[in-house]
Design a protein around this motif. Structure first.
Motif, PDB file in Angstrom:
ATOM      1  N   UNK A  59       0.835  -1.204   0.000  1.00  0.00           N
ATOM      2  CA  UNK A  59       0.000   0.000   0.000  1.00  0.00           C
ATOM      3  C   UNK A  59       0.869   1.254   0.000  1.00  0.00           C
ATOM      4  N   UNK A  60       1.938   1.243   0.798  1.00  0.00           N
ATOM      5  CA  UNK A  60       2.850   2.392   0.852  1.00  0.00           C
ATOM      6  C   UNK A  60       3.499   2.627  -0.514  1.00  0.00           C
ATOM      7  N   UNK A  61       3.804   1.561  -1.208  1.00  0.00           N
ATOM      8  CA  UNK A  61       4.424   1.669  -2.530  1.00  0.00           C
ATOM      9  C   UNK A  61       3.512   2.358  -3.541  1.00  0.00           C
ATOM     10  N   UNK A  62       2.234   2.395  -3.256  1.00  0.00           N
ATOM     11  CA  UNK A  62       1.272   3.047  -4.161  1.00  0.00           C
ATOM     12  C   UNK A  62       1.090   4.524  -3.832  1.00  0.00           C
ATOM     13  N   UNK A  63       1.947   5.062  -2.976  1.00  0.00           N
ATOM     14  CA  UNK A  63       1.889   6.482  -2.676  1.00  0.00           C
ATOM     15  C   UNK A  63       0.936   6.844  -1.565  1.00  0.00           C
ATOM     16  N   UNK A  64       0.709   5.918  -0.687  1.00  0.00           N
ATOM     17  CA  UNK A  64      -0.232   6.094   0.415  1.00  0.00           C
ATOM     18  C   UNK A  64       0.129   7.298   1.287  1.00  0.00           C
ATOM     19  N   UNK A  65      -0.888   8.012   1.787  1.00  0.00           N
ATOM     20  CA  UNK A  65      -0.640   9.171   2.649  1.00  0.00           C
ATOM     21  C   UNK A  65      -0.368   8.753   4.084  1.00  0.00           C
ATOM     22  N   UNK A  66      -1.128   7.761   4.583  1.00  0.00           N
ATOM     23  CA  UNK A  66      -0.990   7.392   5.991  1.00  0.00           C
ATOM     24  C   UNK A  66      -1.354   5.931   6.202  1.00  0.00           C
ATOM     25  N   UNK A  67      -0.734   5.345   7.215  1.00  0.00           N
ATOM     26  CA  UNK A  67      -1.023   3.974   7.625  1.00  0.00           C
ATOM     27  C   UNK A  67      -1.430   3.986   9.096  1.00  0.00           C
ATOM     28  N   UNK A  68      -2.524   3.322   9.410  1.00  0.00           N
ATOM     29  CA  UNK A  68      -2.962   3.148  10.796  1.00  0.00           C
ATOM     30  C   UNK A  68      -2.853   1.663  11.099  1.00  0.00           C
ATOM     31  N   UNK A  69      -2.095   1.312  12.126  1.00  0.00           N
ATOM     32  CA  UNK A  69      -1.810  -0.100  12.358  1.00  0.00           C
ATOM     33  C   UNK A  69      -1.571  -0.393  13.836  1.00  0.00           C
TER      34      UNK A  69
END
Length: 490
Positions: A59-69
């Motif tokens: 998901x980050x590789x697709x230019x994601x703005x933020x991750x909640x984990x």
């Protein structure tokens, strides 16, 4: 398009740690990594089938703005914001509520939970509110509605993002009220976390969803969790005649109210008559005739009446409107064959308690010469423990039974039917036969029926599909029953 800084969505979230920019603009929320992209915040949920944390890197590789984990990856992208939380599901729910402007706070939102009766109660309350002149929304197993606009339903309770989006659409359309089913899955998975309810209604609790919850106690705790979370400004209305009813009120801060057909309660009803043309009830010293049939519907009507009165509506006006209403599609829905005078009943009864209620109701309203022929199955990849119980009930309370496929999903329907058949005792064995093909089972039941007999097709109700090996093919019990009646009457 909505665009809000990340930090504004985290106000109610229990944040354990943050890495990266928190002022990044968020234009969309998702729990599906395939929807990742610029401006998107991805919440990694730990599901029953897969763990969303596995997809963070992609998901980050697709230019994601933020991750909640709940667990940070070993490598962090400096251009991405990472938010470590205690529970991703709860975080997503709070973020979704904030993203859509807390729509539940702008509505009088009433939640209905329990094993059976959720759909009927939520639908009846929605119809009642609209008849009272309000703009109202509905979130149910059968369908979602914004006033008259019908929106297809895929889950009893949608995920937190879709749920808040639908509530926001209701607010935008001018709705003042909303009625929704609250499933045990939704409570356990925090889909309703962050919503503000003005009232909660409990119907009953019986055997269901143990495939997910594991034990009946966990199932009960999930239902109870809904009432535990109600604010003190809300009401908690429970069925005093169900032995788990009082349990729901034990820890709630909400105003505690009850309804009953048997004893003392805030709202009481007396059953005067239960006949084929409807119910005759005495409610709060008023005798009313209703179009609905069955003791279970007496409880549904009383629950809806109580909820409406607790919302501040006039009791007499509420009863007058309720007397003319019908329930949701696929709930004790009649299909009549005029030529043969056979009565078909399509019902969603897919739990032992629901099936028993329907069959007991048919016994209460049928004539002595009328036979009851029941078509019933059990869904695949779901609670297997109820299968022999369902078959046993059908055999004991019917004159003839045809066991058939429901939604076998990824199980062999023959295996499901063998498990059902194991519940049939020797005295009832002669009544029961197995026809795997559901269409042919319905046809066989009608062929077995004589004039005035009753054919009950149970288990799927409002559903318009049959799911086999991951494929949903068109299948509507009511439509099939109508077609069979027409073909045999030619």
């Amino acid at each position: 398009m909505i665009s809000l800084p990340l930090f504004s969505l985290l106000t109610d979230v229990n944040v354990l740690a943050q890495h990266g920019p928190t002022d990044v603009p968020i234009t969309a929320l998702t729990l599906d990594s395939r929807e990742a992209g610029p401006g998107v915040a991805f919440c990694a949920l730990r599901g029953t089938a897969t763990d969303g944390h596995k997809f963070i890197a992609g998901a980050v590789a697709q230019g994601l703005a933020a991750v909640v984990c709940e667990e940070l990856p070993t490598e962090l992208n400096p251009a991405t914001a990472y938010v470590l939380v205690e529970n991703s599901g709860a975080a997503l729910a709070h973020m979704a509520a904030a993203f859509y402007g807390h729509p539940s706070r702008q509505l009088k939102l009433i939640g209905v939970t329990g094993t059976n009766g959720k759909t009927s109660c939520a639908t009846l309350l929605h119809k009642l509110l609209r008849e009272l002149g309000y703009h109202a929304g509905l979130l149910s197993t059968v369908q979602n509605q914004i006033d008259e606009e019908v929106i297809p339903s895929t889950h009893t309770t949608p995920d937190a993002i879709r749920l808040n989006a639908l509530l926001a659409r209701m607010v935008a359309a001018g709705c003042t009220h909303a009625c929704m089913e609250v499933s045990s899955h939704a409570v356990a998975q925090h889909r309703v976390t962050g919503l503000r309810f003005v009232g909660g209604v409990f119907t009953n609790l019986t055997h269901d969803h143990l495939d997910y919850h594991g034990t009946f106690d966990n199932y009960l705790k999930a239902k109870k969790g809904f009432f535990d979370a109600l604010p003190k400004t809300a009401f908690a209305l429970t069925n005093a005649d169900d032995k788990r009813g009082p349990v729901m009120l034990q820890n709630t801060a909400a105003r505690r109210e009850t309804y009953s057909l048997r004893g003392a309660a805030t709202f009481r009803a007396k059953l005067i008559a239960n006949e084929v043309h409807g119910l005759h009830l005495e409610i709060d010293d008023r005798e009313i005739l209703f179009r609905l049939i069955g003791v279970f519907n007496a409880y549904n009507l009383l629950a809806v009446y109580g909820a409406a009165v607790l919302l501040g509506e006039d009791p007499t006006e509420v009863l007058t409107i309720l007397s003319g209403l019908t329930t949701a599609p696929g709930r004790f829905e009649p299909v009549v064959s005029p030529t043969q005078r056979v009565t078909g009943i399509v019902d969603y009864a897919h739990t032992p308690d629901a099936l028993e209620n329907v069959l007991q109701t048919l016994h209460e309203i049928r004539q002595p010469t009328q036979q009851i022929i029941t078509v019933v199955g059990c869904g695949g990849n779901r609670d297997a423990a109820k299968r022999p119980i369902m078959a046993n009930l059908a055999a004991r309370l019917s004159n003839k039974v045809i066991l058939t496929a429901d939604n076998p999903r990824f199980e062999d329907p023959n295996d499901i039917l063998a498990q059902m058949q194991a519940g049939v005792t020797a005295p009832d064995a002669a009544k029961v036969r197995t026809v795997v093909d559901r269409r042919e089972a319905i046809r066989a039941a009608v062929e077995l029926a004589g004039p005035n007999d009753i054919v009950l097709v149970a288990g799927k109700g409002h559903e318009t599909y049959q799911e086999i090996r991951g494929v949903k093919a068109p299948f509507d019990d009511k439509l099939i029953l109508t077609e069979v009646f027409a073909a045999l009457n030619k």
